[in-house]
Each structure stands twice: as C-alpha cells, then as structure tokens.
Write a protein that holds these residues in place. Structure first.
Motif, PDB file in Angstrom:
ATOM      1  N   LEU A 196       0.813  -1.211   0.000  1.00  0.00           N
ATOM      2  CA  LEU A 196       0.000   0.000   0.000  1.00  0.00           C
ATOM      3  C   LEU A 196       0.850   1.266   0.000  1.00  0.00           C
ATOM      4  CD1 LEU A 196      -2.633  -1.020   2.705  1.00  0.00           C
ATOM      5  CD2 LEU A 196      -3.051  -0.830   0.240  1.00  0.00           C
ATOM      6  N   GLU A 197       2.153   1.123   0.247  1.00  0.00           N
ATOM      7  CA  GLU A 197       3.017   2.287   0.433  1.00  0.00           C
ATOM      8  C   GLU A 197       2.463   3.169   1.557  1.00  0.00           C
ATOM      9  OE1 GLU A 197       5.914   3.206  -0.990  1.00  0.00           O
ATOM     10  OE2 GLU A 197       6.030   1.382  -2.195  1.00  0.00           O
ATOM     11  N   ASP A 198       2.001   2.524   2.621  1.00  0.00           N
ATOM     12  CA  ASP A 198       1.338   3.220   3.716  1.00  0.00           C
ATOM     13  C   ASP A 198       2.348   3.590   4.794  1.00  0.00           C
ATOM     14  OD1 ASP A 198      -0.178   3.840   6.097  1.00  0.00           O
ATOM     15  OD2 ASP A 198      -1.918   2.943   5.122  1.00  0.00           O
ATOM     16  N   SER A 199       2.522   4.879   5.015  1.00  0.00           N
ATOM     17  CA  SER A 199       3.468   5.354   6.031  1.00  0.00           C
ATOM     18  C   SER A 199       2.774   5.975   7.237  1.00  0.00           C
ATOM     19  CB  SER A 199       4.426   6.387   5.422  1.00  0.00           C
ATOM     20  OG  SER A 199       3.694   7.499   4.919  1.00  0.00           O
ATOM     21  N   THR A 200       1.442   5.963   7.255  1.00  0.00           N
ATOM     22  CA  THR A 200       0.702   6.606   8.348  1.00  0.00           C
ATOM     23  C   THR A 200      -0.150   5.640   9.151  1.00  0.00           C
ATOM     24  OG1 THR A 200      -1.155   7.165   6.906  1.00  0.00           O
ATOM     25  CG2 THR A 200       0.608   8.799   7.114  1.00  0.00           C
ATOM     26  N   GLY A 201      -0.562   4.508   8.579  1.00  0.00           N
ATOM     27  CA  GLY A 201      -1.500   3.610   9.237  1.00  0.00           C
ATOM     28  C   GLY A 201      -0.882   2.875  10.418  1.00  0.00           C
ATOM     29  N   PHE A 202      -1.717   2.534  11.391  1.00  0.00           N
ATOM     30  CA  PHE A 202      -1.257   1.774  12.551  1.00  0.00           C
ATOM     31  C   PHE A 202      -2.442   1.118  13.249  1.00  0.00           C
ATOM     32  CE2 PHE A 202      -2.497   5.854  14.280  1.00  0.00           C
ATOM     33  CZ  PHE A 202      -3.104   5.540  15.488  1.00  0.00           C
ATOM     34  N   ALA A 203      -2.122   0.112  14.044  1.00  0.00           N
ATOM     35  CA  ALA A 203      -3.094  -0.524  14.924  1.00  0.00           C
ATOM     36  C   ALA A 203      -2.587  -0.408  16.354  1.00  0.00           C
ATOM     37  CB  ALA A 203      -3.302  -1.994  14.555  1.00  0.00           C
ATOM     38  N   LYS A 204      -3.452   0.026  17.249  1.00  0.00           N
ATOM     39  CA  LYS A 204      -3.098   0.188  18.654  1.00  0.00           C
ATOM     40  C   LYS A 204      -4.010  -0.711  19.480  1.00  0.00           C
ATOM     41  CE  LYS A 204      -2.799   3.748  22.289  1.00  0.00           C
ATOM     42  NZ  LYS A 204      -2.891   5.216  22.553  1.00  0.00           N
ATOM     43  N   VAL A 205      -3.427  -1.588  20.272  1.00  0.00           N
ATOM     44  CA  VAL A 205      -4.203  -2.521  21.096  1.00  0.00           C
ATOM     45  C   VAL A 205      -3.844  -2.308  22.557  1.00  0.00           C
ATOM     46  CG1 VAL A 205      -4.763  -4.933  21.564  1.00  0.00           C
ATOM     47  CG2 VAL A 205      -4.315  -4.194  19.209  1.00  0.00           C
ATOM     48  N   LEU A 206      -4.856  -2.278  23.407  1.00  0.00           N
ATOM     49  CA  LEU A 206      -4.709  -2.118  24.850  1.00  0.00           C
ATOM     50  C   LEU A 206      -5.282  -3.336  25.547  1.00  0.00           C
ATOM     51  CD1 LEU A 206      -6.160   1.485  24.761  1.00  0.00           C
ATOM     52  CD2 LEU A 206      -3.779   0.987  25.281  1.00  0.00           C
ATOM     53  N   ALA A 207      -4.555  -3.884  26.511  1.00  0.00           N
ATOM     54  CA  ALA A 207      -5.029  -5.084  27.202  1.00  0.00           C
ATOM     55  C   ALA A 207      -4.665  -5.018  28.680  1.00  0.00           C
ATOM     56  CB  ALA A 207      -4.431  -6.346  26.573  1.00  0.00           C
ATOM     57  N   ASP A 208      -5.424  -5.731  29.482  1.00  0.00           N
ATOM     58  CA  ASP A 208      -5.124  -5.853  30.911  1.00  0.00           C
ATOM     59  C   ASP A 208      -3.869  -6.711  31.071  1.00  0.00           C
ATOM     60  OD1 ASP A 208      -5.273  -7.216  33.635  1.00  0.00           O
ATOM     61  OD2 ASP A 208      -6.951  -5.815  33.806  1.00  0.00           O
ATOM     62  N   ARG A 209      -2.893  -6.218  31.831  1.00  0.00           N
ATOM     63  CA  ARG A 209      -1.617  -6.924  31.953  1.00  0.00           C
ATOM     64  C   ARG A 209      -1.761  -8.246  32.704  1.00  0.00           C
ATOM     65  NH1 ARG A 209       2.311  -5.130  34.765  1.00  0.00           N
ATOM     66  NH2 ARG A 209       3.953  -6.026  33.469  1.00  0.00           N
ATOM     67  N   HIS A 210      -2.826  -8.408  33.469  1.00  0.00           N
ATOM     68  CA  HIS A 210      -2.973  -9.608  34.286  1.00  0.00           C
ATOM     69  C   HIS A 210      -3.961 -10.605  33.670  1.00  0.00           C
ATOM     70  CE1 HIS A 210      -0.619  -7.695  37.481  1.00  0.00           C
ATOM     71  NE2 HIS A 210      -1.278  -6.584  37.151  1.00  0.00           N
ATOM     72  N   SER A 211      -5.150 -10.147  33.308  1.00  0.00           N
ATOM     73  CA  SER A 211      -6.146 -11.055  32.733  1.00  0.00           C
ATOM     74  C   SER A 211      -5.890 -11.326  31.256  1.00  0.00           C
ATOM     75  CB  SER A 211      -7.543 -10.472  32.896  1.00  0.00           C
ATOM     76  OG  SER A 211      -7.729  -9.354  32.041  1.00  0.00           O
ATOM     77  N   ARG A 212      -5.106 -10.452  30.619  1.00  0.00           N
ATOM     78  CA  ARG A 212      -4.789 -10.550  29.192  1.00  0.00           C
ATOM     79  C   ARG A 212      -5.994 -10.288  28.291  1.00  0.00           C
ATOM     80  NH1 ARG A 212       0.259 -14.680  28.748  1.00  0.00           N
ATOM     81  NH2 ARG A 212       1.067 -14.311  30.847  1.00  0.00           N
ATOM     82  N   ARG A 213      -7.056  -9.775  28.871  1.00  0.00           N
ATOM     83  CA  ARG A 213      -8.241  -9.423  28.087  1.00  0.00           C
ATOM     84  C   ARG A 213      -8.010  -8.109  27.350  1.00  0.00           C
ATOM     85  NH1 ARG A 213     -12.855 -12.358  29.773  1.00  0.00           N
ATOM     86  NH2 ARG A 213     -12.063 -14.449  30.239  1.00  0.00           N
ATOM     87  N   ILE A 214      -8.495  -8.034  26.123  1.00  0.00           N
ATOM     88  CA  ILE A 214      -8.373  -6.816  25.325  1.00  0.00           C
ATOM     89  C   ILE A 214      -9.360  -5.784  25.860  1.00  0.00           C
ATOM     90  CG2 ILE A 214      -8.575  -5.824  23.011  1.00  0.00           C
ATOM     91  CD1 ILE A 214      -7.971  -8.690  21.960  1.00  0.00           C
ATOM     92  N   LEU A 215      -8.871  -4.598  26.135  1.00  0.00           N
ATOM     93  CA  LEU A 215      -9.694  -3.537  26.709  1.00  0.00           C
ATOM     94  C   LEU A 215     -10.065  -2.467  25.688  1.00  0.00           C
ATOM     95  CD1 LEU A 215      -7.717  -3.061  30.044  1.00  0.00           C
ATOM     96  CD2 LEU A 215      -9.758  -4.471  29.654  1.00  0.00           C
ATOM     97  N   GLY A 216      -9.262  -2.352  24.645  1.00  0.00           N
ATOM     98  CA  GLY A 216      -9.541  -1.364  23.616  1.00  0.00           C
ATOM     99  C   GLY A 216      -8.674  -1.591  22.401  1.00  0.00           C
ATOM    100  N   ALA A 217      -9.155  -1.162  21.252  1.00  0.00           N
ATOM    101  CA  ALA A 217      -8.389  -1.278  20.015  1.00  0.00           C
ATOM    102  C   ALA A 217      -8.716  -0.090  19.130  1.00  0.00           C
ATOM    103  CB  ALA A 217      -8.696  -2.585  19.295  1.00  0.00           C
TER     104      ALA A 217
END
Length: 486
Positions: free
Chosen positions: A412-433
């Motif tokens: 894509l020649e993409d220099s701006t796109g990204f994915a950000k993932v947030l998770a609980d450090r203990h339960s390992r459940r995803i809290l936000g993306a």
C-alpha cells in the motif's frame, strides 16, 4: 377518540419492529420526514457511497508512486449524486408504501406527533389519539451553531448557501469552494468527499485536533495525516458570516483553545457546511407531558430500553436509537430495536401493559461497541481509550503496530497507518483497540469479536492462522507485542 395498541414514532431502526407477530395489533406509525431515517437517507449509506467515489478519485490522482500514470480530471456531480439517490429514494418510497398501503393493521401518520399525556398524542394537524404501548425512535437532527449573521431558520432551505449533512449530498451542482465547521466524524468524511472531487475545502476546528473524542494517538496521528491533504485551521471559530454576491463572506477568530492559533483573514466560500454534531429529537416531542425523564439531552431508558419516569419504567413505553442512546450508531440502534421488539412481545404476551417480569425481558448489550470514520485515512475504534485506562488506574499494556512494518503495508506504500491494542496486563483481556489506515473498519472486526467473547489477547494471537501477507497481520503483530505481567 381513535385508539391504537401500539405507536411507533420514527421509521429508522424503529421501522423494523412491526412484523407479522404484530398482525393482531392495531399499529400507528408516525414519521414527519423520510422513511428509513438518518442512516438510509442522509447518513451512513449515502455518505459511504460518496466516500467510495472519493476514494477512487484520490487513487487516480496518486498513482505515480506505484509506477503507473493515471489522473483525476473532473467529477460529474449530477451523475455521482443520481447514481446514489436513484438507488436510495426507491427504497424510501417502497418502505413508505409498504407501511401505508399494504398492511391493513397499520396506519401511517406522515407528520410530527407529540405526547399530550402518558398515553395520549396529537399530530401536527391536530388529530388526537391514544395508544397502549409506545416506541420512541425519533432519531436526531444536525446541530445549528449560533453564528452572527446566520439565519438558522433558512439553513438547508433552497437557495441558502448554508447547509448541513441533511442536504449537502443533494446539491444541484458541485461548488468551487466549501468551508466546513467542525472536527468530528461528519466534518472529516465530507471534507474527504468534496476535496477529492475537486472542491477547495477549508475545515475550521475550534480545538487543537480532529476526532478528539477518540483515543489520543488516533486523534493526533489522524490530524497530522489529514492536514497534509486538506486545509485545516485549528483553534478557530467563525465570528460572523455575511451573504454576498460572491458567496458566504466568513470572518474567523481564535477560539482560545489553541495558544497563538493562526487564523485566516476574511474569505469567501461558495458553501458553508455546518458539521457540528447531531442532537436527539426530543424538542417538540412533549416528553414532559408524559412524565418521561431526560438525561444529557436524551430520553432516559433502563437496561431493557424502557423509558423512565421519576426513575422508574413507564409502563409500555420504550425508546431506542439516537433519541435515547449515547451511541449515535446505526448498528447500535438496530440492536436496541431488536431488544425493544422482544420486550414488546413479552409485554403483550402478559396481557397487561408493563407487567412483564425482568427475567422475561431482554437486556441491551453495549459492551464492545465499535465505530468507524470513513475518511482518508479511515479509522476504527472499540473499547477504552488509553486516557480512560489511565484515569481509572488500570494496569494495562499497549502496543502500536505500524502498517509499514507488515508486507501488505508495503504494497500500500502506507506510512501513516497503525493498529493500537490495549489489554489488561494480568487477565490478558483486550480492553480497547484503535486503528487508523486502509480498511480499518474491516480489520478491527476480529478484535471486536475477541472483546465480545472474552478471548485473551495472547490466545487470539497464537491460537489461529493469520493469512500472510494480508493486512490483518498488523493486528496479529500488535497482539504479539503486548507485554503481560506473567
């Protein structure tokens, strides 16, 4: 006085409630606007059809970096507009005809209806009636900011060059220039559409960034990427407007939200688009006559979508969608309509209004609600932002994965796109993306699914195949980059 078993106010998601299971009920439907509501007529569907057209125009004009030669020359606005509404308008017309002429138990009141009491109503033309059960699905309307020189009564009227999202897509011709007020979803989607089609677009934003209700990284990096393509003036607000023979003369001042903001000298724009959000349609509804509670400018409801009166459910009265929900999203309104339908049927089955027990009712599920912005770049989000996790003192782990670090990002020649993932450090459940970039609204879906069903981030990352070199690898790598407590 005419009496109905059920009244539905609004034909957006509320229109889906009445099916064959209500055939023994005498039903009234009130709709003062277009059948199908915001999404079909002035929102999700037509805007995304315009966005796809804009995407093609942008791609044609930026092909050289891929070693090919194409260009964007011009836009046939009537052809673009008519392709879209020649598909949408028949759907609206057929929906209206179906409810009006093909269901013997349904009466359509094509006008505004308001409460005169808890179960009594009056139409704009003065027709009084009663109903045992009510669904309030009245939707929302564009906000009209107070601007000196603006005639609020003429906004969206033919010949007046100040528009909202309700009318801008049906303009007779493409303007040479357009000024958009606002920095949210509506503003950035239409800025993308019209600038891609050759309109000189200026975006005036009071704050320090765009999409400021999203995660801080999304807002910051989207603002940077968007401002490279569009003329964005941050920290600005309109002081006055004046209609002249040349268009709308706009005087801009500093909003005092951005230190030393540079504001432009007075300039003229062919069209002024007000894109400052939407408000629930509770004005003129007469909710106070019914004793219905309101909160934050919306109809107050409980977990079963029952309208509240004095903090308690008002028997037989439900509300859904923009008029009551904190989420102005069609997929949320559709879910709430399913809940209301199920709970109406449960209530009807008891034989007495408002007597269904809570264990017989369905609860609304507002967990892991995703949203997307179809601009350039595209964004998608679900769950908590990083600021929210900090404020709540959550022990979390965060990983930002760049599109440019995966193979399809190279394509894509993409220099701006990204994915950000947030998770609980203990339960390992995803809290936000939170994702910014090509097809963000699609590649976020596995993360929505994981959050909805409680799938731990490490299990999601390593417990399945990820197609190589497909773009979802940016999600896989973000998940693999999370650091957990043990």
């Amino acid at each position: 006085m005419t009496h109905y078993d059920l009244l539905v106010i609004g034909t957006g998601s509320g229109n889906s409630i009445v099916d064959e299971r209500f055939s023994t009920q005498r039903v009234a439907i009130a709709e003062s606007g277009l059948f199908g509501g915001t999404c079909l007529n002035v929102g999700c569907i037509p805007t995304k059809m315009f966005v796809h057209t804009a995407d093609l125009a942008v791609a044609a004009g930026e092909s050289e970096r891929f070693g090919i030669t194409t260009r964007f020359e011009s836009a046939d606005w009537p052809a673009i507009r008519d392709r879209i509404f020649n598909r949408i308008d028949p759907i609206e017309s057929d929906g209206r005809d179906y409810r009006t002429n093909r269901l013997p138990n349904v009466t359509v009141h094509p006008e505004h209806v308001r409460f005169t009491g808890p179960k009594s109503f009056r139409t704009e033309s003065g027709f009084d009636f009663t109903a045992d059960r009510v669904v309030i699905a009245a939707g929302s309307r564009p906000n009209i900011p107070r601007i000196p020189g603006l005639d609020a009564e003429r906004v969206d009227a033919p010949g007046y060059p100040v528009l909202t999202s309700d009318t801008v897509m049906r303009m007779e011709e493409l303007p040479r220039s357009m000024t958009i007020v606002g920095g949210g979803v509506v503003a950035v989607e239409f800025a993308h559409v019209f600038s891609a089609l050759g309109v000189e677009v200026t975006v005036l934003v009071r704050g320090s960034g765009l999409l400021t209700d999203t995660d801080e990284t999304v807002s910051q990096r989207f603002t940077e990427a968007f401002a490279e393509r569009h003329h964005v003036v941050l920290g600005s607000q309109i002081d006055t407007i004046e209609l002249t023979e040349s268009g709308v003369l706009i005087e801009v001042g500093a909003s005092d939200r951005v230190p030393e903001a540079e504001v432009p000298a007075p300039f003229t724009s062919d069209v002024l688009l007000l894109a400052t959000g939407r408000s629930p349609n509770i004005f003129g509804l007469g909710a106070e006559a019914a004793g219905i509670d309101t909160a934050h400018g919306r109809i107050a409801v409980d977990a079963y979508q029952r309208a509240l009166s004095g903090g308690a459910p008002l028997p037989g009265v439900f509300a859904l969608g923009d008029v009551s929900s904190p989420y102005q999203l069609k997929h949320v309104a559709n879910h709430e309509a399913d809940v209301v339908q199920a709970n109406l049927l449960a209530d009807i089955a008891t034989g007495e209004i408002g007597t269904a027990r809570e264990d017989q009712l369905r609860r609304t599920n507002h967990h892991a609600v995703p949203a997307a912005v179809f601009s350039d770049p595209q964004t998608a989000t679900v769950g908590a932002t990083e600021a929210e996790l900090r404020d709540f003192g959550v022990d979390y782990t965060c990983k930002i994965q760049e599109y440019s670090d995966v193979a399809y990002g190279w394509a894509l020649e993409d220099s701006t796109g990204f994915a950000k993932v947030l998770a609980d450090r203990h339960s390992r459940r995803i809290l936000g993306a939170h994702i910014v970039g090509h097809e963000a609204s699609m590649i976020i879906q596995p993360l929505v699914q994981a959050m909805a069903f409680g799938l731990p981030a490490d299990v999601m990352a390593s417990g399945q195949y990820w197609i190589h070199p497909a773009l979802p690898e940016v999600v896989e790598n973000a998940l693999l980059g999370l650091e957990f407590a043990d």
